[in-house]
Design a protein around this motif. Structure first.
Motif, short mmCIF file in Angstrom:
data_model
loop_
_atom_site.label_atom_id
_atom_site.label_comp_id
_atom_site.label_asym_id
_atom_site.label_seq_id
_atom_site.Cartn_x
_atom_site.Cartn_y
_atom_site.Cartn_z
N PHE A 1 0.81 -1.20 0.00
CA PHE A 1 0.00 0.00 0.00
C PHE A 1 0.86 1.27 0.00
CE2 PHE A 1 -2.88 -3.11 2.06
CZ PHE A 1 -3.89 -3.08 1.12
N ASN A 2 2.06 1.19 0.52
CA ASN A 2 2.92 2.35 0.61
C ASN A 2 4.34 1.93 0.22
OD1 ASN A 2 4.48 4.57 1.32
ND2 ASN A 2 3.34 4.99 3.19
N GLU B 1 1.37 -2.25 11.08
CA GLU B 1 2.13 -2.35 12.32
C GLU B 1 1.16 -2.49 13.49
OE1 GLU B 1 6.01 -0.05 13.78
OE2 GLU B 1 4.24 1.24 13.76
N VAL B 2 1.53 -3.33 14.46
CA VAL B 2 0.73 -3.48 15.67
C VAL B 2 1.34 -2.59 16.74
CG1 VAL B 2 -0.14 -5.06 17.43
CG2 VAL B 2 0.16 -5.86 15.07
N SER C 1 0.55 1.73 6.93
CA SER C 1 1.81 2.45 6.77
C SER C 1 1.61 3.95 6.56
CB SER C 1 2.60 1.87 5.59
OG SER C 1 1.83 1.90 4.41
N ALA C 2 0.37 4.37 6.34
CA ALA C 2 0.06 5.80 6.24
C ALA C 2 -0.34 6.40 7.58
CB ALA C 2 -1.05 6.03 5.21
N GLY C 3 -0.39 5.54 8.61
CA GLY C 3 -0.73 6.02 9.95
C GLY C 3 -2.19 5.92 10.32
N ASN C 4 -3.00 5.28 9.47
CA ASN C 4 -4.43 5.13 9.75
C ASN C 4 -4.69 3.90 10.60
OD1 ASN C 4 -5.20 7.32 7.92
ND2 ASN C 4 -4.59 5.91 6.28
#
Length: 208
Positions: free
Chosen positions: A130-131, A139-140, A154-157
């Motif tokens: 996706f990024n 990420e957990v 990976s975009a922080g959502n």
């Protein structure tokens, strides 16, 4: 589905909801059937089931099933000397009809216990990056054993949040009963595939 909602299937669009979904997870006793957990919706309908095959079956193997009991994902921990010497052990989730590169769904890197506090648990998703600017897709963050964590892209959502059920917040927190909120348009089967691995990692480390 709202106008701005984006469907993000990883396993299948069949597991993507038009709205935010709140699901309840109840762990099964770790007995001869291998344990695992059951996922239900607000009407107590079974949405997913996870079988942990480690007790009498194959150690390091999990099966995510749908509400009808049909297998959705086969999840295996990669073993061997290379993994033993490496910083991270890997779990790989496959579509159950065929185990091959084109059917690989995700790879989760499990930190060794003595480095767990200093290393995030990260997940790559097959060929559906996706990024491209980062070497991980999800990420957990937070503490899964405390049932206070989130799966972040990976975009922080935030795509899914693990937490204590509201009715149990004032009582003793049980690790065997908690809720997972999955955002609209996101793949619930993928989310619970990742949670199945987290459950196995932390439950296994607490057996002895």
């Amino acid at each position: 589905m709202t106008a701005n909602a984006i469907i993000r299937p990883i396993v299948s669009k069949l597991y993507c909801s038009a709205s935010q979904v709140v699901l309840t997870v109840r762990r099964r006793p770790h007995v001869v059937n291998g344990g695992g957990f059951v996922v239900t919706d607000c009407s107590q309908k079974i949405i997913f089931r996870v079988d942990d095959c480690g007790t009498l079956g194959t150690k390091g193997e999990l099966i995510l099933r749908d509400g009808e009991g049909e297998p959705v994902l086969l999840i295996r921990r990669k073993e061997g000397m290379f993994q033993a010497l490496g910083i991270n052990r890997q779990w790989k989730g496959y579509m159950v009809d065929y185990e091959g590169p084109e059917k690989l769904v995700f790879i989760l890197k499990e930190p060794h216990s003595y480095l767990a506090k200093n290393n995030s648990i990260r997940v790559n998703v097959g060929s559906k990056r996706f990024n491209m600017k980062k070497d991980w897709d999800f990420e957990v963050r937070g503490s899964f054993p405390d049932k206070a964590c989130a799966i972040i892209d990976s975009a922080g959502n935030t795509v899914a949040q693990v937490g204590v059920r509201k009715e149990t917040q004032l009582m003793m927190v049980s690790k065997d009963l908690y809720q997972v909120v999955v955002q609209q348009g996101f793949d619930q089967a993928f989310v619970f595939g990742v949670i199945a691995v987290l459950d196995n990692i932390y439950e296994e480390s607490s057996h002895y």
